[in-house]
Design an enzyme around this catalytic site. Sequence first.
Site, PDB file in Angstrom:
ATOM      1  N   TYR A 101       0.870  -1.186   0.000  1.00 32.61           N
ATOM      2  CA  TYR A 101       0.000   0.000   0.000  1.00 32.61           C
ATOM      3  C   TYR A 101       0.897   1.223   0.000  1.00 32.61           C
ATOM      4  CZ  TYR A 101      -3.141   3.657   1.624  1.00 32.61           C
ATOM      5  OH  TYR A 101      -3.852   4.823   1.717  1.00 32.61           O
ATOM      6  N   GLU A 192      -3.209   7.369  -4.292  1.00 29.00           N
ATOM      7  CA  GLU A 192      -3.091   6.088  -3.594  1.00 29.00           C
ATOM      8  C   GLU A 192      -2.916   4.950  -4.595  1.00 29.00           C
ATOM      9  OE1 GLU A 192      -5.875   4.779  -0.119  1.00 29.00           O
ATOM     10  OE2 GLU A 192      -6.582   3.711  -1.887  1.00 29.00           O
TER      11      GLU A 192
END
Lengths: 382, 382, 286, 286
Positions: A101, A192
């Site tokens: 992530y 992201e």
Amino acid sequence: MKLLEHQAKEVFRNYNIKTPREHVAQTTEEACEHAKKIGTPLVVKAQVPVGGRGKAGGVKLVKDLSEVASVSKQILGMNIKQCLVKKVLVSQALPFEIEYYISITLDRASMKPMFIISPSGGVDIEEISKNQPEKIFNLSVDLVVGIKTYEMRSVYRKCFQDEKNPPSISDFQQLLETLYEIYLKEDAGLVEINPLIILDGKFVALDAKMLIDDNALFRHSYYKSLENENDEETAQEKEARESGLAYISLDGDIACIVNGAGLAMATMDVVKHWGGQPANFLDIGGSSNPAKMIKALEIIASNPNVKSVLINIFGGITRCDDIATGLVQALETTGFSLPLSVRLIGTNDAQAKEMLKQVKISVFTDMNEAIKVAVQHAQGGN
Amino acid sequence: MKLLEHQAKEVFRNYNIKTPREHVAQTTEEACEHAKKIGTPLVVKAQVPVGGRGKAGGVKLVKDLSEVASVSKQILGMNIKQCLVKKVLVSQALPFEIEYYISITLDRASMKPMFIISPSGGVDIEEISKNQPEKIFNLSVDLVVGIKTYEMRSVYRKCFQDEKNPPSISDFQQLLETLYEIYLKEDAGLVEINPLIILDGKFVALDAKMLIDDNALFRHSYYKSLENENDEETAQEKEARESGLAYISLDGDIACIVNGAGLAMATMDVVKHWGGQPANFLDIGGSSNPAKMIKALEIIASNPNVKSVLINIFGGITRCDDIATGLVQALETTGFSLPLSVRLIGTNDAQAKEMLKQVKISVFTDMNEAIKVAVQHAQGGN
Amino acid sequence: MSILIHQNTRVIVQGITGRDGSFHTQQMLEYGTSIVGGVTPGKEGESVHGVPVFNSAKQAVNATGADTSIIYVPERFASDAIIEAADAGISLIVCITEGLPVNDVMKIKQYLDEKGVRLVGPNCPGLISPGKSKIGIMPGHIFKPGNVGVISRSGTLTYEIVYNLTSSGFGTSTCIGIGGDPIIGSSFIDVLHLFKDDPDTESIVLIGEIGGDAEEKAAEYISKNLGHKKVISFIAGRTAPPEKRMGHAGAIISQGKGTAESKVEALESAGVKVAEKPSDIPALLR
Amino acid sequence: MSILIHQNTRVIVQGITGRDGSFHTQQMLEYGTSIVGGVTPGKEGESVHGVPVFNSAKQAVNATGADTSIIYVPERFASDAIIEAADAGISLIVCITEGLPVNDVMKIKQYLDEKGVRLVGPNCPGLISPGKSKIGIMPGHIFKPGNVGVISRSGTLTYEIVYNLTSSGFGTSTCIGIGGDPIIGSSFIDVLHLFKDDPDTESIVLIGEIGGDAEEKAAEYISKNLGHKKVISFIAGRTAPPEKRMGHAGAIISQGKGTAESKVEALESAGVKVAEKPSDIPALLR
């Protein structure tokens, strides 16, 4: 505004971040054509500006080209969290072992951009921070010196220690520099990649999320042109936004029309305090244009749950007589019939009360009184 | 290092700054081919890393394609300020009325990048600042907020007031933003466009100059690969640089070998003070590697003007015995025969003196004494 | 005493010839604020409600000796106007304009901090020291001089609360709206720090809302530094849904952070009484 | 008294396991400097001349309470090492390394200024307060304690001048090499400002060179602030040609600016006697 996955990935590719081979399709036929070029295995992904697509069945792995048509047909037209799926992304399915992530966003505390990086990606960052907080690494970016190498090195060591074929530290640095550049140049509130995977020692973005600062859209005409496409708003929210009103749908039955965001929130809170349920947040802003009040009533009237309407105005820049004018006009033109409770105070409130008295609307000075009456209206009283 | 015009313009084009249509040529034939594609009128420009090409006949306007061959032939192979012309740029000749000057460089006083902008370009900035200082506008760039719009607007108004078809203010802002981006991303010490012209309301860079920070070449492998090509150094300077010595040729006859740049400059100054003329600046640096002394003597010996050699070493990190070892080796291997005056002091100077005594070199402790003897040597004394 | 502004504060209005700038210049003049100049590029020589207009902040400051500026220019130009004011030597800048890009404000904030210039806002109603000076857009008549300091992220909610205070006999020393954006020039703590040493501020009302952690930080500051003053709070947005921007750009509960519960809890732990409703505040102040 | 460093200055060496770092650690220890730790990533647990090595500046500072760092890491890593030291809480950073990119130093300088951290260098020989502490690479034995403060953009030229001073009976309070790069952490003025209030510094020798306008600015500062101390100067590079970098990255006469003449003239106008030769300085000090 939120970019769709395929839009964000296009931005990524412009900045030389790798993505799977993929194309967006609006029809089953298009999806099949793209699939032929890409080859299997592949993934068909609903393009909607909301999370939880996977759980909702909006993301499907396809191992045989013959399945593409049926899967695409199934996903196109789905409703995911009230969003209609109008496009799918047909994307090469790539192998990976670890899902990472990475994101960059504004850290309001330090007032600087901050990276959040984790080797436990593939799920929401909230979930990681709940279950494996020790696997989340933060990296603050200084506006003058940028990303600090010594911190970057330290995160690199911690983050990729379980990776068999880790990317080089300079690839990692390059990825961070690029995300930071996107963050600044595109006025992104969030960039992201989740999951970020490693293929042959190189980073690949399997998914992408980008929020663009609405306040900065004036210098990004391209994103502005996408704005309508990326709607996650309800019809009322959209209509309100286009009319310059801040409106958010809620589940209750008492519609609230307030001037000022803080007072609007407080009004909702006090409605709840007196036993009611607000049907919306609505800030008509500081302007005194009577048209706004008309528009506000129209939007509210289109919500079938609403049983009672509360108007709470503290006149400052907003003039109470303008509010009253709008209200009177609206009642005349729209055949509006819901029970009203009006509270007006401040600039020109006397004139306003006089005007409303003419059309038999009684006006409160005290906020609590007005709200209590609105709650009674919703509960069937008068 | 200094980029050649065509190299700097290639950088410009990568950043979407417009240049004339142009191609670089290493032979007359190539030049003619390019000229055919570009069409007349055109300019043939010597590609050398020094100023004053025009005055030296290295820039020629060509109105007829038939002249390209003779003009190119004439320019290729020219010597401009000791630089051999190995390439020419064949460039579209564009019409203009006003020549502008723009550059961005480090302002050492504010320690920030600064733009210098003038509507009196086409000549050296020094000349503008001498003759029309009121036509020079400075614009400092803040590292956090960047170029300030209110200052940019003010310069825009002053700078383009005489322009018939001025570029838009957003084009001007874009040009500044781009030059600032080049300055930072390319580690440029200077990015200069002179002249900058306006064609159909758009900026075009007719010439280009870029200096790249030598200390930053490690992160710019492309520029590093150009380093040899862009030599404005003498053969000795190049050899010295490759050996890690800082060497600059001068016109005098007393060669100086010194450790440390400040002491080397001071040594030159004191040579002059005692009536001598330094033949060079040479800093052998802080290392104690005897090989450096050998290389230094070789470089010096290859300058035919040198009549006398002065060695001035203040030993700190540099050990005097290493210097002596190098000197002795050099004398043995090179058959070096110029008169020497040696001053050594500091770390291990006693051993050094002993070693040099063996080979009949007398050593001074006082800098003035050593220099006075070196001057006598140059004047034919012993 | 009051904080930040007083009778002698000399103010310029950037964007004075615009609709809002002109209207509020008149309002501030009527309140007694010393508006000494205005700025609109290209309009030097004009005057607005008797206030001379200059082309640049620098010229306005040089001509008038202003130390404070209030900004009404449109959002696209507001960031630059703030920088221009700071460069011109202004020491207190109040930015009313809303809708500034977050990254611009992030950069400006750092720039101003380096220069030691204070910013209030953007997206704020300004500040007022009743009876002395009003530099903002709040309705002056609802205020009366007194000993309660008010700090708020909101506009009309502040008026609501001040109205309640005034009706109950409480006057205000200074009321400052710090703005509803994710990054603001002056935080709760910055202002609490000033109130701490203001002898005329006996108690403080802190009006917060969902989003960010400014209230939590304020709570920490209060528990360490403000034992000698009574602090009462109200937090708007207890019923706000997550992940939705409630009007203010900064009013959003994001990834479970920024809830009203968290803020109320932090403040109560710091000994601050938090009102359920705006109308409860006067009783808590007694 | 001395400026910046004293007997109790606690120093860490960044790049202590490298050739230069190790050698000068030994030299500094021999001089009596309190070297309390070293930093080389990945070498924690080792020791160099008895000094413990840590993986990061933060760990070194936490373990040793160091307040000062000296940097010998290679040029590609030096900028980051400076930032790391500052973030670790070091208040005085001495960067010996030469060859740092100018833009990096430009950014670092602003970063350190914001944090209130002092940098000496880069590309400098460091500093010494004879008999107390040496944080640098200068040959300690040529110095003796005394009342002359020395500031210089150069290395060996400084030794030359100090050698002359010592030979003539003048001792040094603090000698500081500020470095030869276009942007440096501490300017002549920064150091003059410290010498101004140092009771043990009775006179000052300022060793300048061509390039930039630091000497001109120093002259202005001296004429305004240093009437009570004797200042003598030497400027290297009177015979340097224009547009050529004389060894130091900052030593260049560019576009007619940065000449020795300009500097000498400015200093003499400020009442500073400028020596023709290094050997003339002691006589001018008397």
